[in-house]
Scaffold this motif. Structure first.
Motif, short mmCIF file in Angstrom:
data_model
loop_
_atom_site.label_atom_id
_atom_site.label_comp_id
_atom_site.label_asym_id
_atom_site.label_seq_id
_atom_site.Cartn_x
_atom_site.Cartn_y
_atom_site.Cartn_z
N ALA A 23 0.82 -0.96 -0.32
CA ALA A 23 -0.04 -0.19 -0.05
C ALA A 23 0.98 1.13 0.00
CB ALA A 23 -0.86 -0.13 1.04
N ILE A 24 2.12 1.08 0.49
CA ILE A 24 2.73 2.41 0.96
C ILE A 24 3.31 3.14 -0.57
CG2 ILE A 24 4.86 3.38 2.05
CD1 ILE A 24 2.70 1.97 3.81
N PRO A 25 3.89 2.37 -1.61
CA PRO A 25 4.18 3.07 -2.84
C PRO A 25 3.05 3.64 -3.54
CG PRO A 25 4.69 0.46 -2.79
CD PRO A 25 4.16 0.99 -1.39
N ILE A 26 1.97 2.91 -3.33
CA ILE A 26 0.64 3.47 -3.83
C ILE A 26 0.17 4.80 -3.42
CG2 ILE A 26 -1.78 3.09 -4.43
CD1 ILE A 26 -0.84 -0.01 -4.51
N TRP A 27 0.29 4.84 -2.06
CA TRP A 27 -0.03 6.13 -1.54
C TRP A 27 1.02 7.12 -1.91
CZ3 TRP A 27 -0.95 3.54 4.06
CH2 TRP A 27 -2.27 2.76 4.15
N PHE A 28 2.14 6.77 -1.81
CA PHE A 28 3.07 7.87 -2.03
C PHE A 28 3.13 8.22 -3.40
CE2 PHE A 28 6.83 6.30 0.86
CZ PHE A 28 6.57 7.09 1.89
N GLU A 29 2.91 7.57 -4.44
CA GLU A 29 2.68 7.84 -5.80
C GLU A 29 1.42 8.85 -5.93
OE1 GLU A 29 2.50 6.13 -10.29
OE2 GLU A 29 1.17 5.17 -8.97
N GLY A 30 0.23 8.39 -5.24
CA GLY A 30 -0.85 9.15 -5.40
C GLY A 30 -0.65 10.73 -4.76
N ALA A 31 0.30 10.67 -3.55
CA ALA A 31 0.73 11.96 -3.04
C ALA A 31 1.39 12.86 -3.68
CB ALA A 31 0.94 11.74 -1.63
N ARG A 32 2.05 12.29 -4.84
CA ARG A 32 2.72 13.10 -5.67
C ARG A 32 2.25 13.98 -6.61
NH1 ARG A 32 6.36 8.29 -5.31
NH2 ARG A 32 5.93 7.54 -7.09
N ASN A 33 0.69 13.78 -6.78
CA ASN A 33 -0.08 14.55 -7.75
C ASN A 33 0.18 15.94 -7.77
OD1 ASN A 33 -1.17 12.84 -9.52
ND2 ASN A 33 -3.29 12.63 -8.22
N PRO A 34 0.52 16.62 -6.58
CA PRO A 34 0.74 18.08 -6.70
C PRO A 34 1.84 18.60 -7.39
CG PRO A 34 -0.08 17.49 -4.42
CD PRO A 34 0.13 16.24 -5.29
N ILE A 35 2.87 17.64 -7.26
CA ILE A 35 4.21 17.95 -7.74
C ILE A 35 3.99 17.57 -9.36
CG2 ILE A 35 6.54 17.12 -8.19
CD1 ILE A 35 6.56 16.49 -5.01
N PHE A 36 3.20 16.66 -9.62
CA PHE A 36 2.92 16.59 -11.37
C PHE A 36 2.10 17.71 -11.92
CE2 PHE A 36 2.48 11.47 -10.35
CZ PHE A 36 3.74 11.48 -10.02
N LYS A 37 1.47 18.26 -11.04
CA LYS A 37 0.67 19.47 -11.41
C LYS A 37 1.64 20.69 -11.86
CE LYS A 37 -3.89 18.26 -9.97
NZ LYS A 37 -5.10 18.50 -9.11
N ILE A 38 2.84 20.54 -11.25
CA ILE A 38 3.81 21.85 -11.34
C ILE A 38 4.26 21.74 -12.72
CG2 ILE A 38 5.90 22.68 -10.79
CD1 ILE A 38 5.21 22.06 -7.78
N LEU A 39 4.48 20.46 -12.98
CA LEU A 39 5.10 20.13 -14.27
C LEU A 39 4.24 19.84 -15.47
CD1 LEU A 39 7.69 17.91 -12.60
CD2 LEU A 39 8.19 20.06 -13.72
N SER A 40 2.83 19.66 -15.26
CA SER A 40 2.00 19.32 -16.17
C SER A 40 0.49 19.70 -15.55
CB SER A 40 1.92 17.66 -16.44
OG SER A 40 0.69 17.43 -17.68
N PRO A 41 0.03 21.00 -15.55
CA PRO A 41 -1.02 21.32 -14.90
C PRO A 41 -2.43 20.74 -15.25
CG PRO A 41 0.43 23.33 -15.63
CD PRO A 41 1.07 22.03 -16.26
N LYS A 42 -2.33 20.22 -16.36
CA LYS A 42 -3.79 19.65 -16.66
C LYS A 42 -3.45 18.15 -16.66
CE LYS A 42 -5.16 23.25 -19.96
NZ LYS A 42 -5.47 23.62 -21.26
N LEU A 43 -2.40 17.59 -16.16
CA LEU A 43 -2.13 16.07 -15.87
C LEU A 43 -2.32 15.47 -17.27
CD1 LEU A 43 -3.34 15.51 -12.48
CD2 LEU A 43 -1.29 15.80 -13.06
N ASP A 44 -2.05 16.25 -18.35
CA ASP A 44 -2.46 15.55 -19.71
C ASP A 44 -1.34 14.32 -20.18
OD1 ASP A 44 -2.70 14.99 -22.55
OD2 ASP A 44 -2.24 17.10 -23.01
N LEU A 45 -2.04 13.41 -20.31
CA LEU A 45 -1.23 11.91 -20.30
C LEU A 45 -0.40 11.94 -21.97
CD1 LEU A 45 -3.09 9.20 -18.49
CD2 LEU A 45 -1.13 10.56 -17.72
N GLN A 46 -1.21 12.60 -22.81
CA GLN A 46 -0.53 12.63 -24.16
C GLN A 46 0.73 13.66 -24.25
OE1 GLN A 46 -1.76 10.80 -26.60
NE2 GLN A 46 -3.21 9.98 -24.66
#
Length: 131
Positions: A23-46
Motif C-alpha cells: 500500500a505504501i508505494p501506491i499512497w506515495f505515488e498518489g500523494a505526488r500529484n501536486p508535484i505532477f501538476k507543477i510540471l503538467s498542470p492539466k495532467l495531460d497523459l498525451q
C-alpha cells in the motif's frame, strides 16, 4: 510541503492485521500529484513530461487499519533534468515510513531527459525539505 490525509481501506491490510507493505508505494505515488501538476498542470497523459527512475522505501513502524494516515511530500533535491521527491507517512504522531522517488523530466519523442524549465524549477524549489 504537501500533505494528504488517507483513510486506509480494509483491503490495505494483510494477514497479520496491519497495513501491507504494497500500500505504501501506491499512497506515495498518489500523494505526488501536486508535484505532477507543477510540471503538467492539466495532467495531460498525451504530453506527460516525467518518468520514474528509482524509488526507495524505509519502514519505521507498523501501520494499522482504522486510523487515518498523513502523507507528507517534499522535494529533497532539484537538479537540471531530475528531482528527488522525499515522502513520509505518519500515523498517530509517529513516522511509520519514508521514501524517495527520483523523477526525470523526459521527452518521449527523443527518449532523452531534458532540462526542467526555470519557472517549474522555481516552483519545485518552494517545496524543498527543511530538516
Amino acid at each position: 510541503m504537501f500533505s494528504e490525509i488517507i483513510t486506509p481501506r480494509f483491503s490495505d491490510t494483510d494477514a497479520l492485521g496491519h497495513i501491507g507493505n504494497t500500500a505504501i508505494p501506491i499512497w506515495f505515488e498518489g500523494a505526488r500529484n501536486p508535484i505532477f501538476k507543477i510540471l503538467s498542470p492539466k495532467l495531460d497523459l498525451q504530453r506527460w513530461p516525467l518518468i520514474l527512475a528509482k524509488t526507495e522505501i524505509e519502514f519505521h513502524a507498523q501501520l494499522f487499519y482504522g486510523e487515518d494516515i498523513e502523507v507528507k511530500t517534499y522535494l529533497s533535491k532539484v537538479g537540471n533534468t531530475s528531482f528527488h521527491v522525499y515522502q513520509e507517512i505518519w500515523q498517530q504522531d509517529q513516522k511509520c515510513a519514508s521514501g524517495t522517488a527520483i523523477m526525470v523530466y523526459f521527452c518521449y519523442e527523443t527518449q532523452k531527459s531534458k532540462p526542467i524549465p526555470d519557472e517549474m524549477r522555481s516552483k519545485l524549489n518552494e517545496h524543498l525539505y527543511q530538516a
